[in-house]
Design a protein around this motif. Structure first.
Motif, PDB file in Angstrom:
ATOM      1  N   THR A  93       7.070 -10.729  -8.584  1.00 25.91           N
ATOM      2  CA  THR A  93       6.746 -12.080  -8.139  1.00 25.91           C
ATOM      3  C   THR A  93       5.277 -12.395  -8.376  1.00 25.91           C
ATOM      4  OG1 THR A  93       8.488 -12.030  -6.450  1.00 25.91           O
ATOM      5  CG2 THR A  93       6.746 -13.665  -6.161  1.00 25.91           C
ATOM      6  N   LEU A  94       4.402 -11.443  -8.095  1.00 28.55           N
ATOM      7  CA  LEU A  94       2.972 -11.653  -8.340  1.00 28.55           C
ATOM      8  C   LEU A  94       2.698 -11.885  -9.820  1.00 28.55           C
ATOM      9  CD1 LEU A  94       1.321  -9.003  -5.980  1.00 28.55           C
ATOM     10  CD2 LEU A  94       1.227 -11.496  -5.743  1.00 28.55           C
TER      11      LEU A  94
ATOM     12  N   ALA B 212      -3.682  -6.162  -4.962  1.00 30.69           N
ATOM     13  CA  ALA B 212      -3.293  -4.750  -5.019  1.00 30.69           C
ATOM     14  C   ALA B 212      -3.026  -4.206  -3.628  1.00 30.69           C
ATOM     15  CB  ALA B 212      -4.393  -3.938  -5.711  1.00 30.69           C
ATOM     16  N   ARG B 213      -3.879  -4.552  -2.676  1.00 34.85           N
ATOM     17  CA  ARG B 213      -3.691  -4.071  -1.303  1.00 34.85           C
ATOM     18  C   ARG B 213      -2.408  -4.630  -0.691  1.00 34.85           C
ATOM     19  NH1 ARG B 213      -8.362  -1.605   0.609  1.00 34.85           N
ATOM     20  NH2 ARG B 213     -10.073  -1.752  -0.896  1.00 34.85           N
ATOM     21  N   ALA B 214      -2.138  -5.896  -0.943  1.00 38.02           N
ATOM     22  CA  ALA B 214      -0.905  -6.495  -0.421  1.00 38.02           C
ATOM     23  C   ALA B 214       0.320  -5.854  -1.062  1.00 38.02           C
ATOM     24  CB  ALA B 214      -0.916  -8.003  -0.669  1.00 38.02           C
ATOM     25  N   SER B 215       0.241  -5.615  -2.361  1.00 39.74           N
ATOM     26  CA  SER B 215       1.370  -5.014  -3.061  1.00 39.74           C
ATOM     27  C   SER B 215       1.664  -3.616  -2.543  1.00 39.74           C
ATOM     28  CB  SER B 215       1.079  -4.978  -4.559  1.00 39.74           C
ATOM     29  OG  SER B 215       2.189  -4.489  -5.280  1.00 39.74           O
ATOM     30  N   LEU B 216       0.623  -2.817  -2.363  1.00 39.06           N
ATOM     31  CA  LEU B 216       0.811  -1.477  -1.814  1.00 39.06           C
ATOM     32  C   LEU B 216       1.363  -1.532  -0.395  1.00 39.06           C
ATOM     33  CD1 LEU B 216      -2.472   0.115  -3.175  1.00 39.06           C
ATOM     34  CD2 LEU B 216      -0.153   0.813  -3.807  1.00 39.06           C
ATOM     35  N   ALA B 217       0.899  -2.491   0.379  1.00 40.26           N
ATOM     36  CA  ALA B 217       1.387  -2.636   1.754  1.00 40.26           C
ATOM     37  C   ALA B 217       2.862  -3.017   1.790  1.00 40.26           C
ATOM     38  CB  ALA B 217       0.555  -3.680   2.493  1.00 40.26           C
ATOM     39  N   SER B 218       3.338  -3.704   0.760  1.00 42.59           N
ATOM     40  CA  SER B 218       4.751  -4.112   0.737  1.00 42.59           C
ATOM     41  C   SER B 218       5.691  -2.921   0.627  1.00 42.59           C
ATOM     42  CB  SER B 218       5.003  -5.081  -0.421  1.00 42.59           C
ATOM     43  OG  SER B 218       4.992  -4.408  -1.676  1.00 42.59           O
ATOM     44  N   LEU B 219       5.157  -1.760   0.225  1.00 42.78           N
ATOM     45  CA  LEU B 219       5.978  -0.544   0.188  1.00 42.78           C
ATOM     46  C   LEU B 219       6.595  -0.251   1.546  1.00 42.78           C
ATOM     47  CD1 LEU B 219       3.777   1.916  -1.907  1.00 42.78           C
ATOM     48  CD2 LEU B 219       6.175   1.382  -2.380  1.00 42.78           C
ATOM     49  N   GLN B 220       5.855  -0.552   2.604  1.00 39.74           N
ATOM     50  CA  GLN B 220       6.330  -0.264   3.952  1.00 39.74           C
ATOM     51  C   GLN B 220       7.499  -1.145   4.355  1.00 39.74           C
ATOM     52  OE1 GLN B 220       5.094   2.420   5.474  1.00 39.74           O
ATOM     53  NE2 GLN B 220       3.866   2.642   3.608  1.00 39.74           N
ATOM     54  N   GLN B 221       7.740  -2.209   3.601  1.00 36.74           N
ATOM     55  CA  GLN B 221       8.872  -3.091   3.882  1.00 36.74           C
ATOM     56  C   GLN B 221       9.949  -2.997   2.797  1.00 36.74           C
ATOM     57  OE1 GLN B 221       7.873  -7.051   5.467  1.00 36.74           O
ATOM     58  NE2 GLN B 221       5.723  -6.400   5.605  1.00 36.74           N
ATOM     59  N   GLY B 222       9.797  -2.020   1.904  1.00 40.13           N
ATOM     60  CA  GLY B 222      10.826  -1.763   0.898  1.00 40.13           C
ATOM     61  C   GLY B 222      10.972  -2.850  -0.151  1.00 40.13           C
ATOM     62  N   LYS B 223       9.883  -3.609  -0.419  1.00 44.45           N
ATOM     63  CA  LYS B 223       9.995  -4.721  -1.364  1.00 44.45           C
ATOM     64  C   LYS B 223       8.914  -4.659  -2.449  1.00 44.45           C
ATOM     65  CE  LYS B 223      12.399  -8.017   1.613  1.00 44.45           C
ATOM     66  NZ  LYS B 223      12.464  -9.413   2.106  1.00 44.45           N
TER      67      LYS B 223
ATOM     68  N   ILE C 148       9.163 -14.011  -0.732  1.00 48.40           N
ATOM     69  CA  ILE C 148      10.158 -12.938  -0.789  1.00 48.40           C
ATOM     70  C   ILE C 148      10.529 -12.424   0.610  1.00 48.40           C
ATOM     71  CG2 ILE C 148       9.408 -12.262  -3.090  1.00 48.40           C
ATOM     72  CD1 ILE C 148       8.174  -9.743  -1.804  1.00 48.40           C
ATOM     73  N   GLY C 149      10.019 -13.094   1.635  1.00 52.15           N
ATOM     74  CA  GLY C 149      10.441 -12.776   2.994  1.00 52.15           C
ATOM     75  C   GLY C 149       9.731 -11.606   3.642  1.00 52.15           C
ATOM     76  N   LEU C 150       8.506 -11.298   3.227  1.00 53.63           N
ATOM     77  CA  LEU C 150       7.771 -10.225   3.880  1.00 53.63           C
ATOM     78  C   LEU C 150       7.292 -10.662   5.256  1.00 53.63           C
ATOM     79  CD1 LEU C 150       5.612  -8.903   0.902  1.00 53.63           C
ATOM     80  CD2 LEU C 150       7.432  -7.663   2.068  1.00 53.63           C
ATOM     81  N   ASP C 151       7.226  -9.724   6.161  1.00 53.36           N
ATOM     82  CA  ASP C 151       6.647  -9.946   7.481  1.00 53.36           C
ATOM     83  C   ASP C 151       5.128  -9.961   7.286  1.00 53.36           C
ATOM     84  OD1 ASP C 151       5.408  -9.456   9.992  1.00 53.36           O
ATOM     85  OD2 ASP C 151       7.196  -8.475  10.760  1.00 53.36           O
ATOM     86  N   ILE C 152       4.522 -11.134   7.402  1.00 51.26           N
ATOM     87  CA  ILE C 152       3.110 -11.284   7.052  1.00 51.26           C
ATOM     88  C   ILE C 152       2.201 -10.507   7.995  1.00 51.26           C
ATOM     89  CG2 ILE C 152       1.226 -12.912   6.707  1.00 51.26           C
ATOM     90  CD1 ILE C 152       3.427 -12.982   4.564  1.00 51.26           C
ATOM     91  N   ALA C 153       2.486 -10.553   9.285  1.00 52.20           N
ATOM     92  CA  ALA C 153       1.639  -9.824  10.240  1.00 52.20           C
ATOM     93  C   ALA C 153       1.676  -8.321   9.947  1.00 52.20           C
ATOM     94  CB  ALA C 153       2.090 -10.105  11.664  1.00 52.20           C
ATOM     95  N   ARG C 154       2.853  -7.821   9.673  1.00 52.88           N
ATOM     96  CA  ARG C 154       2.986  -6.396   9.352  1.00 52.88           C
ATOM     97  C   ARG C 154       2.292  -6.082   8.029  1.00 52.88           C
ATOM     98  NH1 ARG C 154       8.698  -3.197   8.187  1.00 52.88           N
ATOM     99  NH2 ARG C 154       7.783  -1.128   7.861  1.00 52.88           N
ATOM    100  N   LEU C 155       2.440  -6.973   7.054  1.00 46.63           N
ATOM    101  CA  LEU C 155       1.799  -6.772   5.753  1.00 46.63           C
ATOM    102  C   LEU C 155       0.286  -6.670   5.921  1.00 46.63           C
ATOM    103  CD1 LEU C 155       2.435  -6.803   2.598  1.00 46.63           C
ATOM    104  CD2 LEU C 155       1.646  -9.174   2.684  1.00 46.63           C
ATOM    105  N   GLU C 156      -0.301  -7.559   6.694  1.00 43.89           N
ATOM    106  CA  GLU C 156      -1.749  -7.561   6.877  1.00 43.89           C
ATOM    107  C   GLU C 156      -2.224  -6.291   7.580  1.00 43.89           C
ATOM    108  OE1 GLU C 156      -2.227 -11.281   8.886  1.00 43.89           O
ATOM    109  OE2 GLU C 156      -2.615 -12.378   7.007  1.00 43.89           O
ATOM    110  N   ARG C 157      -1.438  -5.812   8.531  1.00 37.37           N
ATOM    111  CA  ARG C 157      -1.807  -4.543   9.181  1.00 37.37           C
ATOM    112  C   ARG C 157      -1.784  -3.396   8.178  1.00 37.37           C
ATOM    113  NH1 ARG C 157       1.724  -6.442  13.182  1.00 37.37           N
ATOM    114  NH2 ARG C 157       3.333  -4.947  12.515  1.00 37.37           N
ATOM    115  N   ASN C 158      -0.744  -3.355   7.370  1.00 37.90           N
ATOM    116  CA  ASN C 158      -0.607  -2.257   6.415  1.00 37.90           C
ATOM    117  C   ASN C 158      -1.631  -2.332   5.286  1.00 37.90           C
ATOM    118  OD1 ASN C 158       1.534  -0.984   7.743  1.00 37.90           O
ATOM    119  ND2 ASN C 158       3.048  -2.310   6.778  1.00 37.90           N
ATOM    120  N   MET C 159      -2.090  -3.531   4.960  1.00 44.16           N
ATOM    121  CA  MET C 159      -3.125  -3.680   3.930  1.00 44.16           C
ATOM    122  C   MET C 159      -4.410  -2.972   4.330  1.00 44.16           C
ATOM    123  SD  MET C 159      -2.668  -7.671   2.764  1.00 44.16           S
ATOM    124  CE  MET C 159      -4.159  -7.676   1.759  1.00 44.16           C
ATOM    125  N   ALA C 160      -4.660  -2.898   5.626  1.00 47.78           N
ATOM    126  CA  ALA C 160      -5.888  -2.277   6.123  1.00 47.78           C
ATOM    127  C   ALA C 160      -5.717  -0.794   6.423  1.00 47.78           C
ATOM    128  CB  ALA C 160      -6.350  -3.014   7.383  1.00 47.78           C
ATOM    129  N   ALA C 161      -4.533  -0.254   6.161  1.00 48.84           N
ATOM    130  CA  ALA C 161      -4.250   1.144   6.490  1.00 48.84           C
ATOM    131  C   ALA C 161      -4.896   2.093   5.483  1.00 48.84           C
ATOM    132  CB  ALA C 161      -2.744   1.380   6.546  1.00 48.84           C
TER     133      ALA C 161
END
Length: 208
Positions: free
Chosen positions: A122-123, A104-115, A142-155
């Motif tokens: 995919t999940l 759930a946290r990763a999925s919500l974080a993907s909002l910041q990358q428009g995906k 799906i080509g997400l920026d993993i480092a950015r995703l992990e930062r946004n997961m903790a936001a």
């Protein structure tokens, strides 16, 4: 699996003072309080699909490890694409353990990358349990920026969304996932496309 329950009108979420109902709400049976509807439908942390200016909002509470939620992806997609005046809010409600919470946290974080929708679907196509490893594999696929995703997961917005989902669900007495809410009516379980259309239609009639 078809179980239905009305959304509880009850007291206001988070101990906020109960707002006065609109004249329209006062004319309905068991109307949802206006402040509760605002929290449910207008939370800025929640993903919105369909028409953001639609005339009615359908909210889905779901978990990536819920087998019935998995079955609802295609009907929900067809509903969104066929009803051009429908606004859909997704509420990540991880109730199946730590793996679900991570997804759930990763999925919500993907909002910041428009995906979000791409990641969401995919999940749900994952074979077996959606684990932490499966979630990150889907993110890479799906080509997400993993480092950015992990930062946004903790936001903070991600934490706020999940906390709000749990509070809303408890407040309304939701039975589990998937749960759908439109107008003043709630529905729990696996539903067909026609069932969902009926829920939306009744909400339009109720809300006027």
């Amino acid at each position: 699996m078809h179980r239905r329950s009305l959304v509880l009108a009850g007291a206001s979420l988070l101990s906020l003072p109960i707002l006065g109902q609109t004249a329209q709400a006062q004319e309905r049976d068991n109307p949802m309080p206006d402040d509760l509807r605002q929290s449910l439908e207008r939370d800025p942390t929640a993903p919105v699909l369909g028409n953001p200016r639609g005339d009615i909002t359908l909210t889905e509470f779901f978990d990536y490890n819920c087998p019935f939620c998995r079955k609802m992806v295609e009907p929900m997609h067809r509903l969104i694409t066929s009803d051009k005046n429908l606004r859909v809010v997704f509420r990540e409600w991880p109730v199946f353990g730590e793996d679900s919470d991570f997804a759930a946290r990763a999925s919500l974080a993907s909002l910041q990358q428009g995906k979000y929708w791409q990641f969401h679907t995919t999940l749900f196509r994952t074979k077996g349990r959606v684990t932490e490893a499966a979630t990150m594999r889907a993110a890479r696929d799906i080509g997400l920026d993993i480092a950015r995703l992990e930062r946004n997961m903790a936001a903070e917005p991600v934490e706020r969304h999940i906390s709000m989902s749990h509070m809303l669900a408890e407040h309304m007495g939701l039975m589990g996932t998937p749960s759908f809410i439109a107008g003043d009516e709630g529905a729990f379980g696996e539903y067909s496309l026609e069932d969902l259309r009926g829920l939306v239609r009744r909400a339009r009639e109720t809300m006027g």
